[in-house]
Each structure stands twice: as C-alpha cells, then as structure tokens.
Design an enzyme around this catalytic site. Structure first.
Site, mmCIF file in Angstrom:
data_model
loop_
_atom_site.group_PDB
_atom_site.id
_atom_site.type_symbol
_atom_site.label_atom_id
_atom_site.label_comp_id
_atom_site.label_asym_id
_atom_site.label_seq_id
_atom_site.Cartn_x
_atom_site.Cartn_y
_atom_site.Cartn_z
ATOM 1 N N ASP A 1 0.806 -1.225 0.000
ATOM 2 C CA ASP A 1 0.000 0.000 0.000
ATOM 3 C C ASP A 1 0.837 1.273 0.000
ATOM 4 O O ASP A 1 0.326 2.343 -0.347
ATOM 5 C CB ASP A 1 -0.898 0.037 1.254
ATOM 6 C CG ASP A 1 -2.142 -0.820 1.123
ATOM 7 O OD1 ASP A 1 -2.243 -1.602 0.159
ATOM 8 O OD2 ASP A 1 -3.020 -0.709 2.006
ATOM 9 N N HIS B 1 -21.114 -28.037 -14.949
ATOM 10 C CA HIS B 1 -22.518 -27.651 -14.821
ATOM 11 C C HIS B 1 -23.118 -28.350 -13.607
ATOM 12 O O HIS B 1 -22.841 -29.543 -13.393
ATOM 13 C CB HIS B 1 -23.285 -28.063 -16.082
ATOM 14 C CG HIS B 1 -24.759 -27.854 -15.970
ATOM 15 N ND1 HIS B 1 -25.328 -26.605 -16.099
ATOM 16 C CD2 HIS B 1 -25.766 -28.715 -15.687
ATOM 17 C CE1 HIS B 1 -26.639 -26.712 -15.924
ATOM 18 N NE2 HIS B 1 -26.937 -27.982 -15.670
HETATM 19 P P1 FAD Z 1 -0.474 -3.246 5.927
HETATM 20 O O1 FAD Z 1 -1.302 -4.448 5.930
HETATM 21 O O2 FAD Z 1 -1.090 -1.940 6.215
HETATM 22 O O3 FAD Z 1 0.690 -3.534 6.976
HETATM 23 C C1 FAD Z 1 1.654 -2.591 7.268
HETATM 24 C C2 FAD Z 1 2.229 -2.894 8.627
HETATM 25 O O4 FAD Z 1 3.339 -2.031 8.799
HETATM 26 C C3 FAD Z 1 1.286 -2.610 9.792
HETATM 27 O O5 FAD Z 1 1.201 -3.744 10.633
HETATM 28 C C4 FAD Z 1 1.950 -1.461 10.548
HETATM 29 O O6 FAD Z 1 1.832 -1.607 11.962
HETATM 30 C C5 FAD Z 1 3.394 -1.627 10.154
HETATM 31 N N1 FAD Z 1 4.186 -0.394 10.214
HETATM 32 C C6 FAD Z 1 3.858 0.844 9.809
HETATM 33 N N2 FAD Z 1 4.883 1.696 10.037
HETATM 34 C C7 FAD Z 1 5.865 0.952 10.579
HETATM 35 C C8 FAD Z 1 7.167 1.243 11.029
HETATM 36 N N3 FAD Z 1 7.684 2.468 10.964
HETATM 37 N N4 FAD Z 1 7.908 0.243 11.569
HETATM 38 C C9 FAD Z 1 7.421 -1.020 11.655
HETATM 39 N N5 FAD Z 1 6.197 -1.357 11.223
HETATM 40 C C10 FAD Z 1 5.437 -0.375 10.698
HETATM 41 N N6 FAD Z 1 -7.639 -5.905 0.692
HETATM 42 C C11 FAD Z 1 -7.979 -7.001 0.000
HETATM 43 O O7 FAD Z 1 -7.248 -7.396 -0.919
HETATM 44 N N7 FAD Z 1 -9.119 -7.709 0.288
HETATM 45 C C12 FAD Z 1 -9.953 -7.329 1.271
HETATM 46 O O8 FAD Z 1 -10.969 -7.993 1.511
HETATM 47 C C13 FAD Z 1 -9.630 -6.168 2.019
HETATM 48 N N8 FAD Z 1 -10.441 -5.755 3.009
HETATM 49 C C14 FAD Z 1 -10.089 -4.666 3.746
HETATM 50 C C15 FAD Z 1 -10.948 -4.242 4.744
HETATM 51 C C16 FAD Z 1 -10.635 -3.141 5.514
HETATM 52 C C17 FAD Z 1 -11.579 -2.706 6.610
HETATM 53 C C18 FAD Z 1 -9.406 -2.448 5.274
HETATM 54 C C19 FAD Z 1 -9.039 -1.271 6.127
HETATM 55 C C20 FAD Z 1 -8.562 -2.849 4.268
HETATM 56 C C21 FAD Z 1 -8.895 -3.954 3.483
HETATM 57 N N9 FAD Z 1 -8.090 -4.384 2.440
HETATM 58 C C22 FAD Z 1 -8.442 -5.474 1.702
HETATM 59 C C23 FAD Z 1 -6.845 -3.696 2.092
HETATM 60 C C24 FAD Z 1 -5.625 -4.458 2.672
HETATM 61 O O9 FAD Z 1 -5.779 -4.571 4.076
HETATM 62 C C25 FAD Z 1 -4.336 -3.750 2.347
HETATM 63 O O10 FAD Z 1 -4.242 -3.521 0.965
HETATM 64 C C26 FAD Z 1 -3.155 -4.577 2.786
HETATM 65 O O11 FAD Z 1 -3.196 -4.837 4.170
HETATM 66 C C27 FAD Z 1 -1.842 -3.864 2.462
HETATM 67 O O12 FAD Z 1 -0.778 -4.639 2.886
HETATM 68 P P2 FAD Z 1 0.615 -3.982 3.291
HETATM 69 O O13 FAD Z 1 1.499 -5.111 3.695
HETATM 70 O O14 FAD Z 1 1.086 -3.073 2.233
HETATM 71 O O15 FAD Z 1 0.301 -3.054 4.558
#
Ligand code: FAD
Ligand code: NAD
Length: 465
Positions: free
Chosen positions: A313, A444
């Site tokens: 993200d 089917h």
């Molecule tokens: P994240 O999952 O956001 O993880 C990042 C991590 O980094 C977090 O744990 C945070 O604590 C940690 N972090 C941040 N800064 C630091 C730092 N400085 N040092 C150490 N750690 C740090 N996506 C789907 O594909 N399907 C779904 O059904 C879906 N449903 C969702 C429902 C909701 C309510 C929400 C809010 C999101 C949903 N998403 C869904 C989106 C999905 O959650 C994100 O796209 C995904 O989690 C992104 O993954 P990521 O690893 O980039 O970041």
C-alpha cells in the site's frame, strides 16, 4: 555478511511485508521483520480483510434468515442476534490467522523485531532503541485511514468511527451514515444494514465504486438500493458535531449549494486510505515521497536508493492485500538475484458484499479509450445455478479487443463473483481470447458457466439467453 545484522530487514508485517520476509528466508537470506503491532499480519489480518470478512460472512447468514431467503428454500426461522458471539468469532478468526504468521516466522527463522522502525542511514534502522544494519531494507509500512477535516474519528466513543471502529460496534446503530461509497463503505455498511441498521451512504461523486466498470457501478447501486441502503450521491460532508449520543452531519451538494443536516447514531468515515511513511525518517535514507505521499519504485520494487525496496500500500497501485503479497514475493526474489515480476495489468479486485462484485483488467470505458472493443454480457438470471439458488441479480461482462479477440477485462456481479474472477485473471495472464474461454468446458451447474456464456456473447452466440 561482515558487519551486517541481516541480509533483508522488512519494515512492516502486513501481507506485503510478512510474505516478503518468509520468501526471503526461504531463499536462504538471513531475515528480520519489524512491526510494532501486538500481532503480525498488518492491517489485513488485524483490522482489514479478515475481520471484515468474518462480520460479512456471519451477517450474511443472519440476513438470509431475516430477509426471507431461507423461507424461500423451505426453512422457517426467526433469527435472534447474539452480537457478542458474532464479534467473538471475528476475534477468534483474527487470533488464529495472526498466530499462524508468528508460527510461520518461527518455522522459517524470520526474526520479529517488536517495535516501529525508523531509518538511521541508508542501510540501518532503529527499532525499540536498537540499531540494525541490513544489506537490503524493504519498506512495507502499508496505509492508514484518510482523515476527513471537520469529522473527527473517535473509535472509543463509537459515534464517529473509521473502519476499525465500525468492525467493533457494541450495538447495532439505528442509523449508520457512511461517508464514501467505496469498498469499505459498502462492505461495512452492508454488515450493519443486514443486522438491522438504517444505512445512508454519502458519496462525493455521481456514482459509487469509482474505478469499476460503469455498468457494474450502476447495477451495484440499484442492487444496494433494493436492499435498503439509501444513497446521497454528488454530496459532500462538510462537518460533524457530536451531540450527546448522536452526530449531526452537515452536507452540501458536491458542486456547491444549500447545506442540509443529517443525524446519525454512528458515522463511518471511509473516504480512502493514505500511505504510512510518517515516523520512518525517510530523509535519513535519502528517500522522498511523491505528491500522493507514496514511495516510487522501479519495476523490480527497488527505490532510487540502492538496497532499499518498497512494496504494498505504501507504493502506487491498488491498495489490495493480494497485490501486496505478490509484490512481496517478487521483491524478495529480486533481492535473491532471481526475476520476480508482478503483472499489474491483471490484479483482480473484489467487493465482498451480497452479491459480490469483482473485476480484473480494463473497464469498458478504459478499453474503448485504447481502441475498438467487442463486449459480451450474460445475466446471472440466465445461469441455472444462480436461478436455482434464488440469486437472480448480476451479470458477467467480458471486454475483448475487436481485432485480436484478446480478453482485456472481465467484470461480474454474482453471489460468488470473488471466486469466479480467478479464472478470468488466469485466462488473461495466459493471454486468452474470448474464444478460448468460450470453448473451455465449464462444470454444470456452476455460476462460472456465466463466464463461458459471456465469452460466447462476445461473438453474439450465448446459448441460454
Ligand atoms: P499493511 O497491511 O497496512 O501492513 C503494514 C504494517 O506495517 C502494519 O502492521 C503497521 O503496523 C506496520 N508499520 C507501519 N509503520 C511501521 C514502522 N515504521 N515500523 C514497523 N512497522 C510499521 N484488501 C484485500 O485485498 N481484500 C480485502 O478484503 C480487504 N479488506 C479490507 C478491509 C478493511 C476494513 C481495510 C481497512 C482494508 C482492506 N483491504 C483489503 C486492504 C488491505 O488490508 C491492504 O491492501 C493490505 O493490508 C496492504 O498490505 P501492506 O502489507 O502493504 O500493509
Ligand atoms: P475507496 O477509495 O474505495 O472509496 C472511497 C470513496 O469515498 C470514493 O467513492 C470517493 O469518491 C469517496 N469520497 C472521497 N472523499 C469524499 C468525501 N469528502 N465525501 C464523500 N465521499 C468521499 O476507499 P475505502 O472504501 O476507504 O477503502 C480504502 C482502500 O482499502 C481501498 O483502496 C480498497 O482497495 C481497500 N479495501 C479493499 C477491500 C476489498 O478488496 N474487498 C475492502 C476494503 C478496503
């Protein structure tokens, strides 16, 4: 390794970060992953994909019992909501899956550095007061809720909440106002609507679900309206005040005009998410963010600073867990000297409402901007399985290049659209034509036969319509 503590240090243990860490360790690299959350799994496992699906799944059963769907199948039931038990199964799902990642870290010998990381140099970070040097650092810090000025979220009070607060409401609100007709607003709005809330969705644009195919957006709006969600399109929220146990919102037409007020028991702010880079001290690593606050990367997920990579993200592209996971695998493989690739043209997206809404590739509008197209559409009302299951809403639409017949995009609304879209993504990954799909034998009776029929409709030859 000389004076490096790790070959790879991943910042963030969401689906991007934890998957990158596991793959790096599998490839023989000494790996650590830093995250300050109490449990691994990031937004997705803790407060996103998993808990929202737990509530969607449970509330779907409740709705089926309450809305006459079960009665249609000869099962007379009067449901009684046990909300604490529904929340308990959500918490249980999260506990099981986040604990599973901890197990996988141990199994693969990934060190979990418990704390938030900040750069102290191009190859070093500080976590919980200790400095670590790593040959490669992957930024996978994910995203957080975009705030709406004048509408202050306080999840503890349970009046103005974000998605995390909306997952945990202790009581079904009489009136839930959702700000933003995107994925979160519609999924969590659906949960509380099914459990008995009146739901109003305020959307700034002229239609819900921006980014999706126009036919899908229009039909989804019709279906959600039929289910009882009220929409205020082309409307913006300019402020909210909490008065006692209620919130009073001020709304204005998006184009400007007279203001009106709207009272709610709970307000959900779901107007998008923004990348997490605050607190990382990116300047110490020599990194800058783009105008949208994201970290730009090259095709292999390297940043402009050698040895620093970024995924999920926090970089451009759709904010989806499976996109983050695939980038995590590819990034780790690139660090290990392999060729890790993600095809960003074929990333499926799914809205887990009822029915589900799914798409992959180009919308019809985007495809037409690039050239001449042929479109095949097939209604779920013509699909034997959907009809038998009392699920007449929705359709499948296939967009193909007019000259080459190559499939450019597939969109569907169907009870199991999220499962159906996988075959479309796989076909597109293999460069399929609509004819390839039309001549693939589909079992089917399955909902997936609607994909075959939509492919047949590209050349005007579906059977069951
Ligand atoms: P994240 O999952 O956001 O993880 C990042 C991590 O980094 C977090 O744990 C945070 O604590 C940690 N972090 C941040 N800064 C630091 C730092 N400085 N040092 C150490 N750690 C740090 N996506 C789907 O594909 N399907 C779904 O059904 C879906 N449903 C969702 C429902 C909701 C309510 C929400 C809010 C999101 C949903 N998403 C869904 C989106 C999905 O959650 C994100 O796209 C995904 O989690 C992104 O993954 P990521 O690893 O980039 O970041
Ligand atoms: P979104 O971008 O999906 O939708 C936000 C909506 O809010 C848009 O329709 C936008 O036009 C509207 N909006 C923006 N400002 C507004 C304002 N001031 N007033 C009224 N409306 C306004 O964002 P989201 O629903 O918050 O979801 C965030 C991210 O999380 C998305 O990128 C999505 O990919 C991801 N997510 C995915 C899933 C899934 O894959 N099933 C589920 C939940 C979240």
């Amino acid at each position: 390794m000389a004076d490096y503590d790790y070959d790879v240090l991943v910042i963030g243990a969401g689906p991007g970060g934890y998957v990158a860490a596991i793959r790096a360790a599998q490839l023989g690299l000494k790996t650590a992953c830093a995250d300050g959350r109490a449990t691994l799994g990031g937004t997705c496992l803790n407060v996103g994909c998993i808990p929202s699906k737990a509530m969607l799944h449970a509330s779907e059963y409740y709705d089926a019992a309450a809305n006459g769907m079960m009665a249609k199948m000869g099962i007379d039931v009067t449901p009684k909501l046990n909300l604490p038990a529904m929340h308990a199964q959500r918490i249980d799902a999260v506990k099981g899956l986040t604990g599973g990642i901890e197990f996988l870290f141990k199994k693969n010998k990934v060190d979990w550095l418990k704390g938030y990381a900040a750069f102290t140099g191009k190859d070093s970070v500080e976590v919980a007061g200790k400095t670590y040097r790593a040959k490669n650092i992957i930024i996978a810090t994910g995203s957080s809720v975009t705030p709406l000025p004048g509408v202050d979220v306080d999840n503890d009070k349970q009046i103005i909440v974000d998605s995390t607060g909306a997952l945990e409401l202790a009581k079904v609100p009489d009136h839930l106002v959702v700000i933003g007709g995107g994925v979160i607003g519609l999924e969590l709005g659906s949960v509380w609507r099914r459990l008995g809330a009146k739901v109003t969705c305020v959307e700034f644009l002229d239609q819900i679900l921006p980014g999706m195919d126009a036919d899908v957006r229009k039909d989804a709006n019709r279906i959600f309206k039929k289910q009882g969600i009220e929409f205020k399109l082309k409307t913006k929220v300019t402020g909210a005040v909490v008065k006692g146990k209620k919130a009073v919102l001020t709304l204005e037409p998006a184009a400007g005009g007279d203001a009106e007020t709207l009272e709610a028991d709970v307000v959900l702010v779901s107007i998008g998410r923004r990348p997490n880079t605050e607190g990382l001290a990116l300047d110490k690593a020599g990194l800058v963010v783009n105008a949208r606050g994201q970290i730009e990367t090259n095709h292999d997920f390297s940043t402009e600073v050698p040895g620093i990579w970024a995924i999920g993200d926090v970089i451009p592209g759709p904010m989806l867990a499976h996109k983050a996971e695939d980038e995590g695998i590819a990034c780790a493989e690139n660090i290990a000297g392999q060729t890790g690739i993600v095809n960003h043209d074929v990333i499926p997206s799914v809205v887990y409402t009822w029915p589900e809404i799914a798409g992959v590739g180009l919308t019809e509008e985007q495809a037409k901007e690039k050239g001449e197209v042929k479109v095949g559409k097939f209604p779920m009302a013509g699909n034997s399985r959907a009809k038998t299951n009392h699920e007449p809403d929705g359709f499948v639409k296939i967009i193909a290049d007019a000259k080459t017949d190559r499939v450019l995009g597939v969109w569907c609304i169907a009870s199991v659209a999220g499962t159906m879209i996988a075959q479309a993504a796989q076909a597109m990954e293999f460069g399929a034509t609509s004819e390839d799909i039309a001549y693939t034998c589909h079992a089917h009776p399955t909902h997936s036969e609607a994909i075959k029929e939509a492919a047949m409709a590209v050349t005007g030859k579906p059977i069951h319509i």
